[in-house]
Design an enzyme around this catalytic site. Structure first.
Site, mmCIF file in Angstrom:
data_model
loop_
_atom_site.group_PDB
_atom_site.id
_atom_site.type_symbol
_atom_site.label_atom_id
_atom_site.label_comp_id
_atom_site.label_asym_id
_atom_site.label_seq_id
_atom_site.Cartn_x
_atom_site.Cartn_y
_atom_site.Cartn_z
ATOM 1 N N HIS A 38 65.751 68.459 13.233
ATOM 2 C CA HIS A 38 66.628 68.301 12.072
ATOM 3 C C HIS A 38 67.998 67.808 12.494
ATOM 4 O O HIS A 38 68.363 67.905 13.674
ATOM 5 C CB HIS A 38 66.777 69.662 11.378
ATOM 6 C CG HIS A 38 67.141 70.748 12.343
ATOM 7 N ND1 HIS A 38 68.436 71.039 12.656
ATOM 8 C CD2 HIS A 38 66.373 71.556 13.127
ATOM 9 C CE1 HIS A 38 68.444 72.008 13.575
ATOM 10 N NE2 HIS A 38 67.211 72.342 13.891
ATOM 11 N N GLU A 44 63.730 72.818 22.915
ATOM 12 C CA GLU A 44 64.687 72.204 21.974
ATOM 13 C C GLU A 44 66.012 71.909 22.658
ATOM 14 O O GLU A 44 66.484 72.698 23.481
ATOM 15 C CB GLU A 44 64.942 73.156 20.787
ATOM 16 C CG GLU A 44 65.952 72.603 19.776
ATOM 17 C CD GLU A 44 66.145 73.510 18.558
ATOM 18 O OE1 GLU A 44 65.905 74.718 18.674
ATOM 19 O OE2 GLU A 44 66.561 72.983 17.507
HETATM 20 MN MN MN Z 1 66.614 76.177 17.344
HETATM 21 MN MN MN Z 2 66.618 73.715 15.453
#
Ligand code: MN
Ligand code: MN
Length: 296
Positions: A154, A276
């Site tokens: 995102h 991530e």
């Molecule tokens: Mn995260």
């Molecule tokens: Mn995230």
């Protein structure tokens, strides 16, 4: 991007990288989850920043959105543990996650890491997010696993941990074009199961939605506290102190003043890994803010 904004993103990222490395070394079979969660959140504050969301500690089939409740006594056990950490400096967010594997499935961990590395390589102004999705899916299927299709990366904006654009974890027909100054979190999830996740019944993380009328004085008080302390960023039930917190929370939920982030888990009960990083789209490519200085 203005230089003070860039500095805040970089500072948040550096603090996250340092805290994440320290937290990794604390995760072990007999260690209580809450010890690591409180270590992470406390360390972020000690460094002069704030958690952008509660320290997520999701194990095994849980993919995301678990954080220990106020009286959680569970220990890591022989689990596949995802530590997902958020830091903000003046609202500018760093968001990163690692998988610490105590379950003996190193290839599943490598798969999401390799997917993240492949995706970061593609970040540049003009890149299409659909191509990132292709790279992620290819990397994970190359290991014989599946990407979790309905979880995505995102965009990040000031005080918004989940803004556009969506960064897909699988092949998509159409993506969006990245532009200089975009800040994105890329977060591939790999599983040895079906690749679908659903919402579990448990919820420990909530976020403020907006003002609405509510009768209960406790609920009104809690609503004020939440808005002042966390603005629109997610918070943990564990962070709230006072009488009848669960009652007040349920009143705020019912009134639509807050929303919940239910635990997300793999539908077949299979293991899930995650990796991530937060990346700023710069003129010459992606700048990863959440990597330790001097590491690759
Ligand atoms: Mn995260
Ligand atoms: Mn995230």
């Amino acid at each position: 991007m203005e230089s003070d904004v860039l500095e805040n993103y970089r500072k948040a990222g550096m603090i996250l990288a340092k805290v994440c490395q320290e937290a990794r070394s604390k995760v072990d079979v007999d260690v209580p989850l809450i010890e690591v969660a409180e270590f992470v959140e406390g360390s972020i504050r000690k460094e002069g920043a704030e958690p952008a969301f509660p320290c997520n500690i999701s194990r095994d089939r849980m993919a995301a959105h678990y954080t220990p409740g106020p009286k959680d006594e569970s220990t890591f056990g022989e689990s596949m543990t995802k530590l997902d950490i958020g830091v903000h400096v003046d609202g500018y967010i760093a968001d990163a996650a690692i998988t610490v594997d105590l379950s003996g499935h190193p290839e599943l961990v490598e798969a999401s890491q390799a997917a993240l590395d492949a995706a970061i390589e593609l970040v540049t102004p003009g890149a299409n997010t659909a191509d990132i999705g292709v790279a992620i899916e290819r990397a994970i299927t190359g290991y014989g696993f599946k990407p979790v299709a309905n979880l995505t990366g995102h965009g990040l904006e000031r005080y918004s941990a989940h803004a556009g654009p969506i960064i897909p974890n699988k092949v998509l027909d159409r993506g969006t074009t990245l532009k200089e100054g975009d800040v994105i979190a890329i977060e591939p999830f790999a599983t040895n199961g079906s690749g679908r996740i659903s919402e579990a019944s448990q919820t420990e993380i909530f976020g403020f939605s907006g003002h609405r009328p509510v009768r209960s004085p406790q609920a009104r008080e809690l609503s004020k506290e939440i808005q002042e302390k966390y603005k629109t960023l997610p918070f943990a039930r564990r962070w709230l102190v006072g009488e009848r917190i669960d009652y007040a929370l349920s009143q705020l939920l019912r009134a639509g003043i807050i929303h919940s982030y239910p635990v997300l888990w793999e539908v077949e009960g299979a293991l899930v890994s995650q990796a991530e990083h937060t990346v700023i789209v710069r003129e010459n490519g992606g700048e990863v803010t959440t990597r330790l200085q001097g590491s690759i």
